[in-house]
Design a protein around this motif. Sequence first.
Motif, mmCIF file in Angstrom:
data_model
loop_
_atom_site.group_PDB
_atom_site.id
_atom_site.type_symbol
_atom_site.label_atom_id
_atom_site.label_comp_id
_atom_site.label_asym_id
_atom_site.label_seq_id
_atom_site.Cartn_x
_atom_site.Cartn_y
_atom_site.Cartn_z
ATOM 1 N N LEU A 308 -30.002 11.788 -21.185
ATOM 2 C CA LEU A 308 -30.794 11.374 -20.037
ATOM 3 C C LEU A 308 -29.897 11.265 -18.812
ATOM 4 C CD1 LEU A 308 -33.806 10.637 -19.704
ATOM 5 C CD2 LEU A 308 -33.143 8.234 -19.906
ATOM 6 N N GLY A 309 -30.259 12.000 -17.777
ATOM 7 C CA GLY A 309 -29.525 11.950 -16.526
ATOM 8 C C GLY A 309 -30.232 11.087 -15.491
ATOM 9 N N TRP A 310 -29.686 11.120 -14.271
ATOM 10 C CA TRP A 310 -30.209 10.300 -13.169
ATOM 11 C C TRP A 310 -30.421 11.194 -11.956
ATOM 12 C CZ3 TRP A 310 -32.185 5.602 -12.575
ATOM 13 C CH2 TRP A 310 -32.262 5.062 -11.286
ATOM 14 N N LEU A 319 -32.169 15.764 -20.191
ATOM 15 C CA LEU A 319 -31.211 16.874 -20.116
ATOM 16 C C LEU A 319 -31.457 17.835 -21.276
ATOM 17 C CD1 LEU A 319 -28.026 14.806 -19.205
ATOM 18 C CD2 LEU A 319 -29.624 15.976 -17.666
ATOM 19 N N GLU A 320 -32.476 18.648 -21.122
ATOM 20 C CA GLU A 320 -32.897 19.533 -22.210
ATOM 21 C C GLU A 320 -31.945 20.694 -22.441
ATOM 22 O OE1 GLU A 320 -36.857 20.644 -21.213
ATOM 23 O OE2 GLU A 320 -37.671 18.611 -21.470
ATOM 24 N N GLN A 321 -31.086 21.006 -21.479
ATOM 25 C CA GLN A 321 -30.125 22.108 -21.636
ATOM 26 C C GLN A 321 -28.746 21.625 -22.097
ATOM 27 O OE1 GLN A 321 -31.057 25.338 -21.398
ATOM 28 N NE2 GLN A 321 -33.081 24.389 -21.173
ATOM 29 N N ALA A 322 -28.612 20.357 -22.369
ATOM 30 C CA ALA A 322 -27.305 19.791 -22.704
ATOM 31 C C ALA A 322 -26.782 20.315 -24.033
ATOM 32 C CB ALA A 322 -27.395 18.270 -22.753
ATOM 33 N N HIS A 323 -25.461 20.349 -24.126
ATOM 34 C CA HIS A 323 -24.754 20.586 -25.392
ATOM 35 C C HIS A 323 -24.278 19.221 -25.887
ATOM 36 C CE1 HIS A 323 -21.564 22.790 -27.922
ATOM 37 N NE2 HIS A 323 -21.354 21.511 -28.114
ATOM 38 N N ILE A 324 -24.731 18.844 -27.082
ATOM 39 C CA ILE A 324 -24.314 17.576 -27.670
ATOM 40 C C ILE A 324 -23.902 17.822 -29.115
ATOM 41 C CG2 ILE A 324 -25.001 15.248 -28.357
ATOM 42 C CD1 ILE A 324 -26.870 15.122 -26.062
#
Length: 335
Positions: A308-310, A319-324
């Motif tokens: 979750l971003g701001w 943040l659906e494109q994030a790499h985690i």
Amino acid sequence: MVQEIWHLDTRRTRSISAENPTGEPGAGGRAIAGTGAFAAAGLGRGWKVSPSIDLGPGETVTLADISGPGVIRHLWLTTDRSILRDFTLQMYWDGAPDPAIAVPLGDFFCNGWDQLALVNSQQIVVAPAGGLNSYWPMPFHSHALVTLHNGADRHVPVYYQITYVEEDIPDLSGYLHATWRCSDPLGAPAVHPILETGGGPGRYAGTYLAVQPRADGWWGEGELKFYLDDDAEYPTICGTGTEDYFGGAWNFDLEGAYRPYSTPYLGMVQVIPPHRIYEPHQRFGMYRWHIPDPICFEDSLRVTVQALGWREDGHYLPLEQAHIASTALWYHALP
């Protein structure tokens, strides 16, 4: 529980390395061939003839095959530090067919990205210039098997030493487990699953998280949630933000810069590149060890983190494109 260093009892220390592959008493430094044979020419047996092994591409090697009962107390290893995520560390307890630990080598040692980060914690230490140390206690009753797989496309040297103590293990001891999960890209909903396990009891012991937000601005508003036993839609333990869970605050932002830190139980050791802030393709690595504050469960546990971003307009941004990528560590009744 480690006893006081001054307490004398019947425990015996053994250590496995390329110089003593079986760990047997009096069997170290006896090699007559090995990766150090050329350097030791003229010195004779006992002079670092076999300090390492050569691990070929696609190969899996057994680092340790130990009869119990006992506890692995220290694992040290070093290899090509530029490709640590290409190796897979696996550990099997008491003859179980599946590994209790199956994690990329770099992530197990809080180095999920391709640039070395030094770590100074209670459980994991990464020392110059690529010495990987684990102090996670790993008990077993009858058997322990440790393997390393080389998923890279080249031969690499592997130096290692696994020190364990032959000792009786209480019936209520848990086995160390570790699992790695990667979401790339994360997708919707922007929730990454860190762990889901049953068949307790158990104790959650630690988290390593590697994140690339792929969006401008602050990326760590997401909560870590621990669903214990009968929890369904809502968890028993819910934090207030990603940086808060890892012991930080206010975006890790101190005077307009991210500030890496490493402490006994938590830290942010990777910020790549280090001198920028709020950029979408920066990469981060964070750890937290639940040693003084274990998360105990009787039957089952589910752990998640929101990405979750701001936004500048004051709203959250999934943040659906994030790499985690996450590594979860816990002690479990089952091997």
